[in-house]
Design a protein around this motif. Sequence first.
Motif, PDB file in Angstrom:
ATOM      1  N   MET A 171       6.726  11.190  33.152  1.00 39.49           N
ATOM      2  CA  MET A 171       5.519  10.715  33.877  1.00 39.49           C
ATOM      3  C   MET A 171       5.859   9.319  34.361  1.00 39.49           C
ATOM      4  SD  MET A 171       2.372  11.591  31.358  1.00 39.49           S
ATOM      5  CE  MET A 171       2.569  12.909  30.176  1.00 39.49           C
ATOM      6  N   GLU A 172       6.836   9.242  35.259  1.00 33.23           N
ATOM      7  CA  GLU A 172       7.429   7.936  35.503  1.00 33.23           C
ATOM      8  C   GLU A 172       6.497   6.899  36.115  1.00 33.23           C
ATOM      9  OE1 GLU A 172       9.949   9.103  39.498  1.00 33.23           O
ATOM     10  OE2 GLU A 172      10.854   9.344  37.517  1.00 33.23           O
ATOM     11  N   GLU A 173       5.389   7.350  36.697  1.00 36.41           N
ATOM     12  CA  GLU A 173       4.456   6.363  37.264  1.00 36.41           C
ATOM     13  C   GLU A 173       3.717   5.585  36.167  1.00 36.41           C
ATOM     14  OE1 GLU A 173       4.832   9.372  38.398  1.00 36.41           O
ATOM     15  OE2 GLU A 173       5.304   9.151  40.528  1.00 36.41           O
ATOM     16  N   ILE A 174       3.598   6.189  34.998  1.00 37.69           N
ATOM     17  CA  ILE A 174       2.785   5.523  33.972  1.00 37.69           C
ATOM     18  C   ILE A 174       3.539   5.171  32.691  1.00 37.69           C
ATOM     19  CG2 ILE A 174       0.494   6.307  34.698  1.00 37.69           C
ATOM     20  CD1 ILE A 174       0.747   8.640  32.818  1.00 37.69           C
ATOM     21  N   GLU A 201       7.684   4.875  30.659  1.00 37.96           N
ATOM     22  CA  GLU A 201       9.138   5.062  30.683  1.00 37.96           C
ATOM     23  C   GLU A 201       9.452   6.426  30.080  1.00 37.96           C
ATOM     24  OE1 GLU A 201      10.933   2.110  28.197  1.00 37.96           O
ATOM     25  OE2 GLU A 201      10.332   0.465  29.489  1.00 37.96           O
TER      26      GLU A 201
END
Length: 241
Positions: free
Chosen positions: A108-111, A113
Motif C-alpha cells: 500500500m505504497e501510498e500510505i 512502507e
Amino acid sequence: MDPKPAYRRILVKLSGSALLGRQEFGIDREVLQRYAKEIGSVAATGVEVALVIGGGNIYRGVREASMDMTRAMSDYMGMLSTMINAMALQDALEKSGLETRLQSSIAMEEIAEPYIRRRALRHLEKRRIVIFGSGTGSPYFTTDTAAALRALEVDAEVLIKGTRVNGIFSADPEKDASARHFPRISGSEVLRRGLRVMDRTAFTLCEESKLPMVIFDVHSVGSLLRIVQGCHVGTLVHWDA
Ligand code: UDP
C-alpha cells in the motif's frame, strides 16, 4: 531521571477490540490517545519500540456480515482493518511528537512502507517507533502470530501483549471469581494447563525461540511503562525448565 529500562527492544501487541472503548464500533479517541501516551512514556526511556495492532474493532462487524464469505477473502479484510488502526495510532503518536514509521505486509505504497526487515531494524536503531500493519500478509493467521513473527524477526527481547485482563489466570476471570492469577508461569505450564494466552501458531513461534511474553491489562494506566522498567505487572511467560 528514569531508571534504566529492563529491555533494549520490545514488541507490543495491542488489541484492536480495546480501541472500541465505550463505543460499539470504530475507534474511541480517548483510548487511542491513551495508547499514544503510554507508548510515548515507554519510548522516552530509550527502549526501542515496535508495535502490532489488531483489527477486532473494525473487523468484527464485518465478519458477522460475511459469515458465508471465502475464508481467505474475509481474512484479507481483517488484515486491512489492522491498517486502519495502525494509521490511527501512527497519527496519534506523531501528534504527540514521536517519530514513527508504518510498514505494511500488503503493498500500500501510498500510505505505508512495505515490510522490509532490515529497514525496520534501521528505524528502530534510530528510535523511530515502527508499526507493523496488515498482520503477516497471509490469510489463516492472526495478529498475535504477526506480533510473534515480527518480534522474532527484529530481535525484540520480549513480546508484550495488552489484553482485557491483567495477565493469565487459572480460569476466565470475567466469568469465574475464584480464578487464580499467575504473576509468572512457564510456557510448558501454560500448555499443560491448557490456558489460552495466544493462538497456537503464535505461542509455538515464541516457544521455539524461547521468547518471553508479558501479558497485561491494556486499560491499566502506567502498566506498560512499569513492565519496561522491570516491575512485575500482569503475567510473565518464561521458558526456563
Ligand atoms: N488476519 C490474517 N492474517 C494475519 C493477521 C490477521 O488473516 O496475519 C486476519 C484474521 O482474519 C484476523 C483479522 O485479520 O481475525 C484481525 O486480526 P485479529 O482478529 O487478530 O485482531 P484483534 O482480535 O487482535 O483485534
